[in-house]
Scaffold this motif. Structure first.
Motif, mmCIF file in Angstrom:
data_model
loop_
_atom_site.group_PDB
_atom_site.id
_atom_site.type_symbol
_atom_site.label_atom_id
_atom_site.label_comp_id
_atom_site.label_asym_id
_atom_site.label_seq_id
_atom_site.Cartn_x
_atom_site.Cartn_y
_atom_site.Cartn_z
ATOM 1 N N GLY A 322 0.832 -1.206 0.000
ATOM 2 C CA GLY A 322 0.000 0.000 0.000
ATOM 3 C C GLY A 322 0.866 1.255 0.000
ATOM 4 O O GLY A 322 0.587 2.213 -0.727
ATOM 5 N N CYS A 323 1.909 1.254 0.814
ATOM 6 C CA CYS A 323 2.779 2.443 0.896
ATOM 7 C C CYS A 323 3.385 2.758 -0.472
ATOM 8 O O CYS A 323 3.464 3.920 -0.884
ATOM 9 C CB CYS A 323 3.916 2.197 1.897
ATOM 10 N N PHE A 499 -5.756 6.574 2.960
ATOM 11 C CA PHE A 499 -5.794 5.111 2.885
ATOM 12 C C PHE A 499 -5.322 4.537 4.209
ATOM 13 O O PHE A 499 -4.153 4.664 4.567
ATOM 14 C CB PHE A 499 -4.911 4.610 1.739
ATOM 15 N N GLU A 500 -6.238 3.945 4.928
ATOM 16 C CA GLU A 500 -5.943 3.330 6.223
ATOM 17 C C GLU A 500 -5.092 4.267 7.083
ATOM 18 O O GLU A 500 -4.082 3.864 7.670
ATOM 19 C CB GLU A 500 -5.281 1.952 6.028
ATOM 20 N N ALA A 501 -5.513 5.522 7.114
ATOM 21 C CA ALA A 501 -4.778 6.531 7.888
ATOM 22 C C ALA A 501 -5.589 6.909 9.125
ATOM 23 O O ALA A 501 -6.784 6.657 9.197
ATOM 24 C CB ALA A 501 -4.534 7.760 7.028
ATOM 25 N N ASP A 502 -4.917 7.489 10.107
ATOM 26 C CA ASP A 502 -5.597 7.966 11.317
ATOM 27 C C ASP A 502 -5.191 9.423 11.519
ATOM 28 O O ASP A 502 -4.013 9.702 11.728
ATOM 29 C CB ASP A 502 -5.169 7.137 12.536
ATOM 30 N N LEU A 503 -6.186 10.312 11.454
ATOM 31 C CA LEU A 503 -5.903 11.742 11.648
ATOM 32 C C LEU A 503 -6.441 12.188 12.992
ATOM 33 O O LEU A 503 -7.584 11.867 13.335
ATOM 34 C CB LEU A 503 -6.579 12.573 10.546
ATOM 35 N N PRO A 504 -5.660 12.921 13.789
ATOM 36 C CA PRO A 504 -6.196 13.431 15.047
ATOM 37 C C PRO A 504 -7.289 14.468 14.758
ATOM 38 O O PRO A 504 -7.280 15.098 13.686
ATOM 39 C CB PRO A 504 -4.978 14.079 15.709
ATOM 40 N N PRO A 505 -8.221 14.657 15.705
ATOM 41 C CA PRO A 505 -9.361 15.557 15.432
ATOM 42 C C PRO A 505 -8.944 16.951 14.973
ATOM 43 O O PRO A 505 -9.569 17.517 14.063
ATOM 44 C CB PRO A 505 -10.082 15.608 16.784
ATOM 45 N N TRP A 506 -7.886 17.513 15.572
ATOM 46 C CA TRP A 506 -7.513 18.890 15.191
ATOM 47 C C TRP A 506 -7.108 18.979 13.734
ATOM 48 O O TRP A 506 -7.371 19.970 13.050
ATOM 49 C CB TRP A 506 -6.404 19.436 16.099
ATOM 50 N N THR A 534 -11.749 -1.385 2.611
ATOM 51 C CA THR A 534 -10.566 -2.209 2.316
ATOM 52 C C THR A 534 -10.605 -3.478 3.166
ATOM 53 O O THR A 534 -11.347 -3.572 4.141
ATOM 54 C CB THR A 534 -9.252 -1.446 2.606
ATOM 55 N N THR A 535 -9.774 -4.431 2.783
ATOM 56 C CA THR A 535 -9.691 -5.686 3.527
ATOM 57 C C THR A 535 -8.730 -5.523 4.702
ATOM 58 O O THR A 535 -7.832 -4.684 4.673
ATOM 59 C CB THR A 535 -9.159 -6.812 2.623
ATOM 60 N N THR A 536 -8.912 -6.347 5.712
ATOM 61 C CA THR A 536 -7.963 -6.369 6.830
ATOM 62 C C THR A 536 -6.873 -7.388 6.514
ATOM 63 O O THR A 536 -6.911 -8.050 5.482
ATOM 64 C CB THR A 536 -8.665 -6.801 8.124
ATOM 65 N N TRP A 537 -5.971 -7.562 7.475
ATOM 66 C CA TRP A 537 -4.855 -8.497 7.260
ATOM 67 C C TRP A 537 -5.316 -9.940 7.088
ATOM 68 O O TRP A 537 -4.614 -10.724 6.460
ATOM 69 C CB TRP A 537 -3.831 -8.385 8.387
ATOM 70 N N GLU A 598 -7.938 -5.120 -1.114
ATOM 71 C CA GLU A 598 -6.697 -4.678 -0.464
ATOM 72 C C GLU A 598 -6.479 -3.214 -0.816
ATOM 73 O O GLU A 598 -6.766 -2.780 -1.941
ATOM 74 C CB GLU A 598 -5.517 -5.514 -0.978
ATOM 75 N N ALA A 599 -5.949 -2.444 0.123
ATOM 76 C CA ALA A 599 -5.808 -0.997 -0.089
ATOM 77 C C ALA A 599 -5.024 -0.696 -1.365
ATOM 78 O O ALA A 599 -5.386 0.213 -2.124
ATOM 79 C CB ALA A 599 -5.136 -0.369 1.131
#
Ligand code: SF4
Ligand code: SF4
Ligand code: FES
Length: 648
Positions: A322-323, A499-506, A534-537, A598-599
C-alpha cells in the motif's frame, strides 16, 4: 559432538542435546507430553520412553531428559519401549473424562493423537474417576481440569517463562490441581498461551469455543498487526469469521508465543461496524461508481486548487504494498504523499530507519543475551509486550535492567522482570556496549538523544507506532514523503485522500476529505465524501516491516465479505419467503459485503480512473526482491536490500 545411533540412523548433535531432540533432528518423533522446546525439562509424563540397547547408558530411559552421548544405540520401537509407552497412556487416561466429542480441543489435541497412535482403544479400569471443580479464569480461557494429565507445561510456562504469579500448582499425589490460587481472571498478559501449550483440553479459547473443528478452519501464515513486534500467528477462520488466533513459531521474532492482545483482540475484524460497501455521500453505492466519484472529486479539486493542495495520506498500518502504490498514485496526480499525520511519530520512525543498520539493530536474541538493558521512553507492555519476555530471559540469566525516568504515564501492567529505576540514560552502566541493549518507544526522539543512543555502543530497539511504520518510513524517505501536520500548518494542504490513515481531530477539522479507504470506521470515514472499504490483514496478502527492519509476508486466510454468523436473513432467504434456518438456502454468485479490496488494489483502480498505468505488482524496483519472501520463513532484515542512508 556426541555421535549416536537412533533406530539404525547415525546422528551427530551438539553437546547437551537430549536423545528426544537428537531423534527429532533426523525426523523421528518420540511421543511426548511434558517436553516442550521452549520450556525447562520436567520429565513428568514418562511418555518419551526409549530403550538404550548399547553404550554408556542401558535399558528404558526418558529420552527428553537424557543427554545424547557418544556410542549410544537407541531404539524407539523396541517392544519394551512400546509397552512402557502404551502403559503410560493407559494410566494417564485413567481419570480422563473421555469427552473428546464435546471437547473443543478435539482434532488438535496431543493427548488424542498419542493415545490413538499408541493403540490405546479399550478401557480396562472400571473404578471411579477423580474429578475437580473448574475455575472461572476470565473471559479468554475456559478451564476443564478433569482433562489434565499433569505434564506441568502450564505452570512452567506461566510462572517460569512468563513470570506470572497468580497461577500455579497445588495438591499432592493423585490430586494435583493446576489453576489460580483464588478464582478470577488470569493476570498475566501472556495467559492465552496456556491454550496452545496444554497438550490436552484443560485450557481452551473461550472466545471461539464450539464454533468449529480444526479441519473446518481456513488459515494461513499471518503477522500480528497490533504492534511493531510483528509476532507470527495463525488466524483460524470459519465461514468468513475469525474464530481464534494461535501463535506460530518464528525463532527470530516471537519464539513460540504471542501476547493476549495479539490473540484475543479480534472482534474488530468480524464486527458489523466495519465498512463493507462503498459509500458516496454517505449512501451505499457500487464499487465502480464510488471509484468514479472519488476520481471526479480529485480532478475537480485539482482543477480549482492545483494538485499541490491535496495530500495522499497513508500510515504505519498500511502494508508495504500500500505504501508503495500510494506514492505512485500521488505521483500520477502530482500531489504530495504523506505516511505520518503528526510530527512526533514521524520523527521517531524516520530517526529509527536512519539510525538502525544490520550491526546496531537488536534482534530478539540480542535482548535475550544482553548483559545490560535500558528501557527508555516507553511502555513496554503496551508497545511491544513480547519483548518483555526476552528481557525477562536476560534478567534471569543475570542481566541488569534499568528503567530510565520511571514509569510512563498510563503504564498499566507490571513488567515480568526485576529492574532498577534511574533518572537518566547516563546512569546506565554500559560497559563496552557489546552486550548492552537500549529499548525505546515510538514517539519523538531528539537528535541529541539519538546520537547518544548511537554513541553508547549498545544495540537498539526502537519500537514503532504501527505494524509497518518502519516500512512506511523507508518508503517515505525513498519517495520524499512529508508529514501531514507540517503541510497543513504551512497552509499548503486543503484536502486529503486517505488510505488506512488515522488523523487526530484537530487535523481532521482543517482538511476536506475527498475520499477515504479503510477497514474501520472513525472520524475520517464519517467525513469522507467517498468511502471505499478495504480488507484487513486476514483478507489480504501483504508485507510489513517490524521494529528491527525485518520484512515479513502475511497471506490471506479467508475471503472478504460478511461472516455467515449474524448475516441478515435477506441474504439467505428466498426472494419470496424469509427462511430463518441454517444459511444458505439460496445460492448466489457473490459474497454479501464482499466489496472490500486490499488498499493497494483500491489505489491501483483509482490510478487507472485518473489516467495512470495499471499496477499488477506492487513490489517493484528495490522492493521486488521481497516478492519471493517465504511467509512461513523467518522473514528478512532489509538492510542488505534498502539502505536508509542511500534513500535519504
Ligand atoms: S493443565 Fe494441561 S498443561 Fe497443565 S499440567 Fe494439566 S495437562 Fe499439562
Ligand atoms: S507483542 Fe505485539 S505483535 Fe506480538 S502478539 Fe502482542 S500485540 Fe501482536
Ligand atoms: S516427554 Fe519425557 S517425560 Fe514427558
Amino acid at each position: 559432538m556426541p555421535k549416536l545411533i537412533i533406530d539404525d540412523i547415525p546422528v551427530e548433535v551438539p553437546p547437551g542435546t537430549s536423545v528426544l531432540e537428537a531423534a527429532r533432528s533426523v525426523g523421528i518423533t518420540i511421543p511426548h507430553f511434558c517436553y516442550h522446546p521452549a520450556l525447562a525439562i520436567a520429565a513428568a509424563c514418562r511418555l518419551c520412553a526409549v530403550k538404550l540397547l548399547d553404550g554408556p547408558v542401558k535399558g528404558i530411559q526418558m529420552s527428553c531428559s537424557l543427554p545424547a552421548q557418544d556410542g549410544m544405540v537407541v531404539s524407539t520401537t523396541d517392544p519394551e519401549a512400546l509397552k512402557m509407552r502404551s502403559l503410560v497412556i493407559e494410566w494417564l487416561m485413567l481419570n480422563h473424562p473421555h469427552d473428546c466429542p464435546v471437547c473443543d480441543e478435539g482434532g488438535e489435541c496431543l493427548l488424542q493423537d498419542f493415545t490413538i497412535a499408541g493403540g490405546h482403544s479399550r478401557r480396562r479400569y472400571v473404578g471411579k474417576k477423580r474429578t475437580f471443580q473448574n475455575q472461572y479464569l476470565g473471559e479468554g480461557i475456559h478451564h476443564e481440569m478433569n482433562r489434565c494429565i499433569e505434564c506441568y507445561r502450564c505452570v512452567r510456562f506461566y510462572q517460569e517463562y512468563a513470570g506470572g504469579t497468580d497461577f500455579g500448582v497445588t495438591g499432592s499425589a493423585g490430586r494435583v490441581y493446576f489453576g489460580r490460587f483464588a478464582e478470577g481472571a488470569l493476570e498475566s498478559p501472556f495467559s492465552g498461551n496456556l491454550v496452545d501449550i496444554c497438550p490436552t483440553g484443560v485450557f481452551t479459547d473461550k472466545t471461539g469455543r464450539f464454533r468449529a473443528r480444526y479441519w473446518d478452519y481456513e488459515f494461513a501464515p499471518a503477522v500480528c498487526q497490533h504492534c511493531s513486534v510483528g509476532c507470527n500467528t495463525s488466524p483460524q477462520n470459519f465461514q468468513r469469521e475469525l474464530i481464534k488466533i494461535v501463535a506460530r513459531r518464528n525463532d527470530q521474532v516471537n519464539g513460540w508465543f504471542i501476547c493476549d492482545r495479539g490473540r484475543f483482540d479480534k472482534e474488530y475484524l468480524n464486527g458489523p461496524q466495519r465498512p463493507r460497501y462503498p459509500e458516496i455521500g454517505g449512501a451505499p453505492g457500487e464499487y465502480r461508481l464510488a471509484l468514479e466519484a472519488a476520481a471526479n472529486r480529485i480532478s475537480e479539486f485539482c482543477l480549482q486548487n492545483g494538485p499541490a493542495g491535496l495530500a495522499f495520506v497513508g500510515s504505519g498500518r498500511l502494508s508495504l504494498e500500500g505504501c508503495l502504490v500510494l506514492a505512485e498514485l500521488a505521483r500520477v496526480v502530482g500531489a504530495p504523499v504523506s505516511y505520518f499525520a503528526e510530527a512526533a511519530p514521524a520523527q521517531g520512525s524516520l530517526a529509527a530507519v536512519r539510525l538502525l543498520n544490520e550491526q546496531n539493530a537488536a534482534r530478539i536474541h540480542d535482548i535475550e543475551k544482553a548483559e545490560c538493558i535500558a528501557l527508555f521512553e516507553l511502555d513496554l507492555m503496551e508497545e511491544g509486550a513480547m519483548l518483555s519476555l526476552a528481557v525477562r530471559k536476560a534478567s534471569l540469566a543475570g542481566a541488569q535492567v534499568f528503567r530510565v525516568g520511571g514509569a510512563r504515564e498510563g503504564e498499566k501492567r507490571q513488567l515480568p522482570f526485576r529492574y532498577q529505576e534511574v533518572a537518566t540514560l547516563d546512569e546506565v552502566p554500559f560497559e563496552g556496549g557489546s552486550k548492552g541493549v537500549v529499548i525505546c518507544g515510538a514517539g519523538g526522539k531528539s537528535p541529541e538523544l539519538l546520537s547518544y543512543l548511537a554513541s553508547s555502543g549498545a544495540r537498539l530497539v526502537m519500537l514503532q507506532p504501527g505494524p509497518n511504520a518502519f516500512g512506511a518510513a523507508l518508503v517515505s524517505l525513498e519517495r520524499k514523503g512529508a508529514t501531514l501536520s507540517d503541510l497543513v500548518e504551512s497552509g499548503q494542504i486543503k484536502a486529503v485522500v486517505c488510505f488506512e490513515a488515522d488523523l487526530p481531530p484537530w487535523l481532521l477539522e482543517r482538511v476536506e476529505v475527498l475520499a477515504c479507504a479503510d477497514w474501520k470506521r472513525g472520524g475520517l470515514t464519517e467525513k469522507a465524501s467517498v468511502l471505499l472499504p478495504t480488507t484487513t490483514w486476514v483478507e489480504s496478502n501483504g508485507t510489513s516491516i517490524n521494529y528491527e527492519g525485518r520484512a515479513q509476508r502475511f497471506l490471506r486466510s479467508r475471503p472478504a465479505g460478511l461472516p455467515l454468523k449474524g448475516l441478515d436473513p435477506k441474504y439467505y432467504s428466498s426472494e419470496t419467503e424469509a427462511v430463518a434456518l441454517h444459511p444458505p438456502h439460496v445460492h448466489r454468485n457473490y459474497i454479501p459485503g464482499g466489496a472490500e479490496r486490499e488498499a493497494w488494489r483500491v489505489m491501483a483502480d483509482l490510478m487507472l480512473e485518473l489516467g495512470g498505468e495499471p499496477v499488477n505488482e506492487p513490489l517493484t524496483g528495490t522492493w521486488g526482491k521481497l516478492r519471493d519472501l517465504d511467509p512461513e520463513g523467518e522473514g528478512v532484515r532489509i538492510y542488505d536490500l534498502v539502505s536508509a542512508q542511500e534513500l535519504s
